[in-house]
Design a protein around this motif. Structure first.
Motif, PDB file in Angstrom:
ATOM      1  N   ARG A 208      -5.084  -2.654  -1.679  1.00  0.00           N
ATOM      2  CA  ARG A 208      -5.529  -1.850  -2.821  1.00  0.00           C
ATOM      3  C   ARG A 208      -5.032  -2.378  -4.165  1.00  0.00           C
ATOM      4  NH1 ARG A 208      -8.096   2.414  -1.938  1.00  0.00           N
ATOM      5  NH2 ARG A 208      -8.784   3.673  -3.706  1.00  0.00           N
TER       6      ARG A 208
ATOM      7  N   PRO B 102      -1.792   4.237  -3.691  1.00  0.00           N
ATOM      8  CA  PRO B 102      -2.010   4.280  -2.235  1.00  0.00           C
ATOM      9  C   PRO B 102      -2.640   5.600  -1.802  1.00  0.00           C
ATOM     10  CG  PRO B 102       0.221   3.531  -2.750  1.00  0.00           C
ATOM     11  CD  PRO B 102      -0.366   4.036  -4.035  1.00  0.00           C
TER      12      PRO B 102
ATOM     13  N   PRO C 140      -6.052  -1.231   4.494  1.00  0.00           N
ATOM     14  CA  PRO C 140      -4.742  -0.820   3.983  1.00  0.00           C
ATOM     15  C   PRO C 140      -3.943  -2.044   3.548  1.00  0.00           C
ATOM     16  CG  PRO C 140      -5.249   0.340   6.016  1.00  0.00           C
ATOM     17  CD  PRO C 140      -6.301  -0.709   5.860  1.00  0.00           C
TER      18      PRO C 140
ATOM     19  N   SER D 102       0.807  -1.210   0.000  1.00  0.00           N
ATOM     20  CA  SER D 102       0.000   0.000   0.000  1.00  0.00           C
ATOM     21  C   SER D 102       0.843   1.263   0.000  1.00  0.00           C
ATOM     22  CB  SER D 102      -0.915   0.019   1.227  1.00  0.00           C
ATOM     23  OG  SER D 102      -0.138   0.122   2.394  1.00  0.00           O
TER      24      SER D 102
ATOM     25  N   SER E 230      -0.090   3.084   5.378  1.00  0.00           N
ATOM     26  CA  SER E 230      -1.470   3.130   5.865  1.00  0.00           C
ATOM     27  C   SER E 230      -1.864   4.568   6.116  1.00  0.00           C
ATOM     28  CB  SER E 230      -1.588   2.319   7.155  1.00  0.00           C
ATOM     29  OG  SER E 230      -2.809   2.572   7.798  1.00  0.00           O
TER      30      SER E 230
END
Length: 314
Positions: free
Chosen positions: A190, A120, A187, A7, A10
């Protein structure tokens, strides 16, 4: 792959949550990026009672076209969108998102959301550092050039939402108002989420291109091939919806028909060895699916795999 590395970072701990977003109808929304997704999403938001008041784009003509399709919307630059809007959607190409986030002057009493499937949410960190709430809002749908058709394709699709409270609740509310299904994306998931969409969209085109090549090998046209194959594809999609991935799979592999698989390999090898190699790889995945569904016993699976293991006929 490690969750954090996939990601990038986060969003946890990046959002001050000092601003409580108003109800959707009280928001002033704006778009930076005026492509197909922006056109469809802005029309949908306006219809759902969320006024879209500003639009910006690298192409002034695109920004003006989007603004002209909405009441009380004005084409302007990115800083004006940030200045005048409570909720800003970044719908620019993925490669530009981080640069836009760095270059625009954000403020604490707003939310900044990108609509990329793979980027992200941490790419919006400059907005978070300015006090804004940040998040991701990605409709899993392919949007065509016709704004009306794109708008019609939005209801029913899944929207992947990645945000901290209180923004997550607002984005889920927006998805519901748009007739979509909100999905809370953790998180780190993706990129895998976005890659999954490729199998149901982009890769289908690649597979149909292979099928069209086979039709063209005997002189048929692409149009003739698609006229024959698209009803088959629609039936396949309906079967998937009814029966699921494994149980609904048709074809010789699911029946353990090793003889037909052998004939397919021979024909494909004569057209293009790489096409035959792709067929082999897909058949091996199909064997596993058929076994999972209980439609193929060990002997049937072994028979198909024996054919796939054999050197292709010259």
């Amino acid at each position: 792959m490690n969750e954090a590395s996939e990601s990038g970072q986060s969003v946890q701990g990046m959002q001050p949550a000092a601003w409580a977003p108003p109800e959707p109808g009280g928001l002033r929304a704006g778009f930076i990026g005026a492509g197909r997704l922006a056109r469809a999403l802005s029309l949908a938001l306006q219809a759902a009672g969320v006024p879209v008041v500003r639009a910006a784009s690298r192409s002034d003509a695109s920004a003006r076209a989007l603004a002209a399709s909405l009441p009380d919307c004005r084409a302007d630059d990115a800083d004006a969108v940030a200045r005048d809007c409570d909720l800003v959607f970044l719908t620019s190409p993925d490669a530009l998102i981080a640069g836009i986030a760095r270059s625009v002057s954000w403020r604490a009493d707003q939310a900044v959301v990108h609509c990329s499937g793979a980027t992200p949410v941490a790419a919006l960190q400059p907005a978070a550092e300015a006090g804004a709430l940040i998040g991701g809002f990605h409709p899993m749908q392919a949007f065509g050039a016709d704004p009306g058709a794109a708008l019609a394709s939005l209801p029913g699709c899944t929207v992947a939402i990645e945000a901290e409270p209180p923004l997550d609740a607002l984005l889920h509310d927006l998805a519901l108002r748009l007739g979509c299904v909100g999905l809370s994306l953790p998180p780190g998931a993706r990129v895998r989420y976005h890659a999954s969409g490729g199998y149901a969209s982009q890769h289908v085109h690649a597979l149909l291109a292979e099928a069209v090549r086979l039709w063209q090998s005997w002189g048929a046209t692409e149009r003739q091939a698609l006229d024959a194959l698209l009803p088959l594809l629609r039936g396949t999609v309906e079967s998937l919806a009814r029966s699921g991935v494994a149980a609904g799979m048709p074809g010789p592999v699911s029946r353990g028909d090793a003889g037909t698989v052998r004939l397919h390999r021979q024909a494909l090898q004569a057209v293009d060895p790489e096409m035959r190699d792709l067929y082999d790889r897909l058949c091996r995945r199909g064997v596993a699916l058929a076994r999972q569904a209980g439609r193929l016993d060990a002997a049937g699976a072994a028979g198909v795999e024996q054919v796939l293991d054999a050197p292709p006929d010259p």
